[in-house]
Design a protein around this motif. Structure first.
Motif, PDB file in Angstrom:
ATOM      1  N   MET A 102       0.829  -1.194   0.000  1.00 42.68           N
ATOM      2  CA  MET A 102       0.000   0.000   0.000  1.00 42.68           C
ATOM      3  C   MET A 102       0.867   1.249   0.000  1.00 42.68           C
ATOM      4  N   PHE A 103       0.335   2.287  -0.549  1.00 42.04           N
ATOM      5  CA  PHE A 103       1.085   3.542  -0.647  1.00 42.04           C
ATOM      6  C   PHE A 103       1.498   4.058   0.713  1.00 42.04           C
ATOM      7  N   ASN A 145      -3.922   9.153  -7.726  1.00 36.58           N
ATOM      8  CA  ASN A 145      -3.126   7.926  -7.621  1.00 36.58           C
ATOM      9  C   ASN A 145      -1.679   8.132  -8.085  1.00 36.58           C
ATOM     10  N   GLY A 205       1.198   7.566  -6.489  1.00 40.40           N
ATOM     11  CA  GLY A 205       2.265   6.744  -5.941  1.00 40.40           C
ATOM     12  C   GLY A 205       3.099   7.527  -4.933  1.00 40.40           C
ATOM     13  N   SER A 228      -8.362   9.724  -5.209  1.00 40.71           N
ATOM     14  CA  SER A 228      -7.303   8.706  -5.218  1.00 40.71           C
ATOM     15  C   SER A 228      -7.683   7.509  -4.347  1.00 40.71           C
ATOM     16  N   THR A 229      -7.232   6.325  -4.780  1.00 40.79           N
ATOM     17  CA  THR A 229      -7.506   5.087  -4.051  1.00 40.79           C
ATOM     18  C   THR A 229      -6.226   4.386  -3.629  1.00 40.79           C
ATOM     19  N   ASP A 230      -5.088   5.078  -3.718  1.00 45.55           N
ATOM     20  CA  ASP A 230      -3.799   4.447  -3.432  1.00 45.55           C
ATOM     21  C   ASP A 230      -3.261   4.763  -2.033  1.00 45.55           C
ATOM     22  N   SER A 255      -2.724   7.763  -0.878  1.00 42.45           N
ATOM     23  CA  SER A 255      -1.974   9.022  -0.856  1.00 42.45           C
ATOM     24  C   SER A 255      -2.718  10.113  -0.092  1.00 42.45           C
ATOM     25  N   VAL A 260       4.702   6.993 -12.131  1.00 46.82           N
ATOM     26  CA  VAL A 260       3.332   6.557 -12.415  1.00 46.82           C
ATOM     27  C   VAL A 260       2.797   7.405 -13.559  1.00 46.82           C
ATOM     28  N   HIS A 293      -0.729   7.952 -16.039  1.00 46.41           N
ATOM     29  CA  HIS A 293      -2.115   7.611 -16.348  1.00 46.41           C
ATOM     30  C   HIS A 293      -2.451   7.945 -17.797  1.00 46.41           C
TER      31      HIS A 293
END
Length: 273
Positions: free
Chosen positions: A1-2, A35, A37, A61-63, A65, A234, A236
């Protein structure tokens, strides 16, 4: 996980960071983030080293962060984190940020990416140029190194050509590079007048429409770094999806350009931007 990779600042780090710059009441750094990173913590720390305040708009974001940034902000009064519940796109995140900034009296926002590609050490120079030319937008012109993908470097020349055609050559050095200072008031006006500019199309459409609005560009060089995945990079960017979006954007802009052509020509003949 981040969150396991996130930087945990110490008191000495934050104290030195705060002392190195005093807060501006007119210009802020605005970082839309989706997201990104672990590079986002390094990016924000670098921005804070050179400027205060720095705001991050976390775009759904779902990471992990968002949590890492909020923890950092709790220890740093020069950092503010705004969290959107779902991903809306870069332009929508910028619009949300400048709306909040305008309500607090800020007049200009330097936008930069959260993935470490943009040079934080150029923030003071870009802000100084904006303060000298408050009615202009200060546009970064990327200086690429060997890390830049050849296809991306060559492909942006097409968008730049169209952007300069659509503005009668008003001087857009680079239409896609997102490291730039915007005057907030005209950017808000331009974005509220139409429903576009909310995703990847934000950067090029913003400069074209601001030129139409009478905001002149000031160009400044800035190095850009592309990081490999093993370096924490990263991306996108989706070649087919985003190029289709840009193609449709330039079709819209050309139609708008034709409608505005008499006014733009009159402005040029009168020696005005």
């Amino acid at each position: 996980m981040f969150r396991k990779l996130a930087f945990q600042p110490g008191k000495n780090d934050l104290g030195a960071m705060t002392r190195m710059n005093s807060p501006s009441s007119t210009h802020l750094v605005l970082i839309p983030s989706y997201n990104p990173g672990p590079k986002v913590i390094e990016t924000v720390r670098a921005a804070r080293h050179h400027w205060q305040p720095v705001w991050v708009v976390v775009d759904g974001s779902t990471d992990g962060s968002a949590q890492a940034l909020e923890a950092l902000a709790q220890q740093d009064p020069g950092l503010r984190v705004l969290v959107l519940p779902e991903n809306r796109g870069k332009g929508a995140a910028v619009l949300y940020g400048i709306e909040q900034a305008a309500s607090l009296g800020f007049s200009h926002a330097l936008c930069m990416d959260s993935d470490g590609q943009h040079p934080a050490d150029r923030i003071p120079d870009f802000m100084a140029s904006s303060q000298q030319h408050p009615d202009a937008m200060v546009l970064g012109v990327p200086v690429f190194d060997a890390s830049a993908p050849s296809l991306r470097v060559k492909g942006r020349k097409i968008s730049n050509w169209w952007a300069n055609l659509e503005t009668l050559g008003m001087g857009i050095g680079d239409s896609l590079f997102g490291f730039r200072v915007y005057p907030i008031a005209p950017l808000r006006q331009v974005m509220h007048r139409q429903r576009w500019m909310r995703r990847f199309d934000f950067d090029p459409e913003a400069v074209v429409r601001l030129c139409w609005h009478g905001v002149r560009p000031v160009n400044m060089q800035a190095p850009v770094k592309y990081f490999q995945p093993e370096e924490g990079g990263v991306s996108h960017f989706n070649y087919w999806r985003d190029n289709r979006l840009l193609t449709w954007m330039h079709i819209r802009l050309m139609l708008g350009f034709v409608l505005r052509l008499p006014r733009l020509l009159c402005r040029r003949l009168n020696g005005k931007h």
